[in-house]
Scaffold this active site. Structure first.
Site, PDB file in Angstrom:
ATOM      1  N   ASN A  66      -8.044  21.067  39.042  1.00 56.66           N
ATOM      2  CA  ASN A  66      -9.019  21.751  39.891  1.00 56.66           C
ATOM      3  C   ASN A  66     -10.383  21.901  39.230  1.00 56.66           C
ATOM      4  OD1 ASN A  66      -9.936  23.851  42.000  1.00 56.66           O
ATOM      5  ND2 ASN A  66     -10.042  24.972  40.076  1.00 56.66           N
TER       6      ASN A  66
ATOM      7  N   LYS B 125     -16.363  12.465  42.649  1.00 51.83           N
ATOM      8  CA  LYS B 125     -15.288  12.874  43.550  1.00 51.83           C
ATOM      9  C   LYS B 125     -14.646  11.665  44.238  1.00 51.83           C
ATOM     10  CE  LYS B 125     -15.292  17.279  42.770  1.00 51.83           C
ATOM     11  NZ  LYS B 125     -14.116  17.909  42.111  1.00 51.83           N
TER      12      LYS B 125
ATOM     13  N   THR C 170     -17.697  30.087  47.553  1.00 51.42           N
ATOM     14  CA  THR C 170     -17.327  30.373  46.163  1.00 51.42           C
ATOM     15  C   THR C 170     -18.588  30.663  45.357  1.00 51.42           C
ATOM     16  OG1 THR C 170     -17.478  28.052  45.501  1.00 51.42           O
ATOM     17  CG2 THR C 170     -15.318  28.836  46.243  1.00 51.42           C
TER      18      THR C 170
ATOM     19  N   TYR D 215     -22.307  13.593  41.798  1.00 49.83           N
ATOM     20  CA  TYR D 215     -21.191  14.392  42.308  1.00 49.83           C
ATOM     21  C   TYR D 215     -20.326  13.560  43.252  1.00 49.83           C
ATOM     22  CZ  TYR D 215     -18.612  18.127  44.611  1.00 49.83           C
ATOM     23  OH  TYR D 215     -17.605  18.926  45.115  1.00 49.83           O
TER      24      TYR D 215
ATOM     25  N   ASP E 278      -8.958  27.382  31.450  1.00 49.44           N
ATOM     26  CA  ASP E 278     -10.376  27.432  31.820  1.00 49.44           C
ATOM     27  C   ASP E 278     -11.197  27.646  30.563  1.00 49.44           C
ATOM     28  OD1 ASP E 278     -12.892  28.008  33.275  1.00 49.44           O
ATOM     29  OD2 ASP E 278     -11.574  28.295  34.994  1.00 49.44           O
TER      30      ASP E 278
END
Length: 250
Positions: A89, A159, A190, A155, A36
């Protein structure tokens, strides 16, 4: 344990779905490397896993950098000697309709969400090949199947690209026992969801589009990723696992 003796690399492992997946994988016996750009948060997740008896290494990883991916892959091989599972991810959200989207915003969304999955897969495939196969899981989105009117075009396009890239990878490498599937979460509770939609009315409208009447939890996505990472899904490749409370079924 479902992942005993398997080695997994998870990008975006510092929080949200990535962190939940890392913790679940560790509980199921996997040895982990999480990457990350959020170093402090990532090291904390690795420490929590280690404190719980798991084995986890954190590496700084900007998924748009091929050099970072090469370094992360090198750490995996140096530490564990193999790679069985890759979870692409890491990703970002975006807001705004087509006219409101700048070229820079479009490029950044594509670089992180699509290029990141490509670079990670490119590194993982050669390592998996030497080990006799593996499983690549790309985190896409329900927006990659059925965008809502307010969904960012950048977006949704990113995806959707992850979805088709997963299928292409699956077909190209099936003969080498390297599987690739995509996971399509609906709205999940989240930090990223709250950060991109601070307006409570907007959140309630989004929740109202989910037939189950609530946002999902990161752990509910992690369970699906766990299935695709495990040998239980050994005959599953090029598929889409939708975990969205029924949103795309409408």
């Amino acid at each position: 344990m479902r992942l005993e003796n398997k080695v997994a690399l998870i990008s975006g492992g510092a929080r949200g779905i990535g962190a939940a997946t890392a913790k679940m994988f560790a509980q199921e016996g996997a040895k982990l490397v999480i990457g990350d750009v959020l170093e402090e948060e990532g090291r904390q997740i690795a420490k929590e896993i280690a404190d719980g008896g798991g084995e986890c290494l954190f590496v700084k990883l900007d998924v748009t950098s091929e050099a970072d991916w090469e370094q992360a892959a090198g750490e995996v091989v140096s530490r564990f000697g193999r790679l069985d599972i890759l979870v692409n991810n890491a990703g970002i959200s975006a807001r705004g309709n087509v006219e409101e989207t700048s070229e820079a915003e479009w490029t950044r969304t594509m670089d992180i969400n699509v290029k990141g999955a490509f670079l990670g897969s490119k590194q993982a495939i050669s390592i998996m090949r030497t080990g006799g196969g593996g499983s690549i899981i790309n985190i896409s989105s329900g927006a990659g199947i059925a965008p809502q009117p307010g969904t960012s075009g950048a977006y949704a396009a990113s995806k959707g690209a992850v979805r088709i890239f997963s299928k292409s990878t699956a077909i190209q490498y099936a003969v080498e026992n390297i599987r690739c599937n995509s996971v399509h979460p609906g709205p999940i509770e989240t930090d990223m969801l709250r950060a991109t939609r601070p307006d409570e009315n907007n959140l309630q409208t989004m929740m109202g589009r989910v037939p189950l009447g609530r946002f999902g939890r990161a752990e509910e996505i992690a369970y699906g990723v766990l299935y695709l990472a495990s040998d239980e899904s050994s005959f599953v490749t090029g598929s889409e696992l939708v975990i969205d409370g029924g949103r795309t079924a409408q």
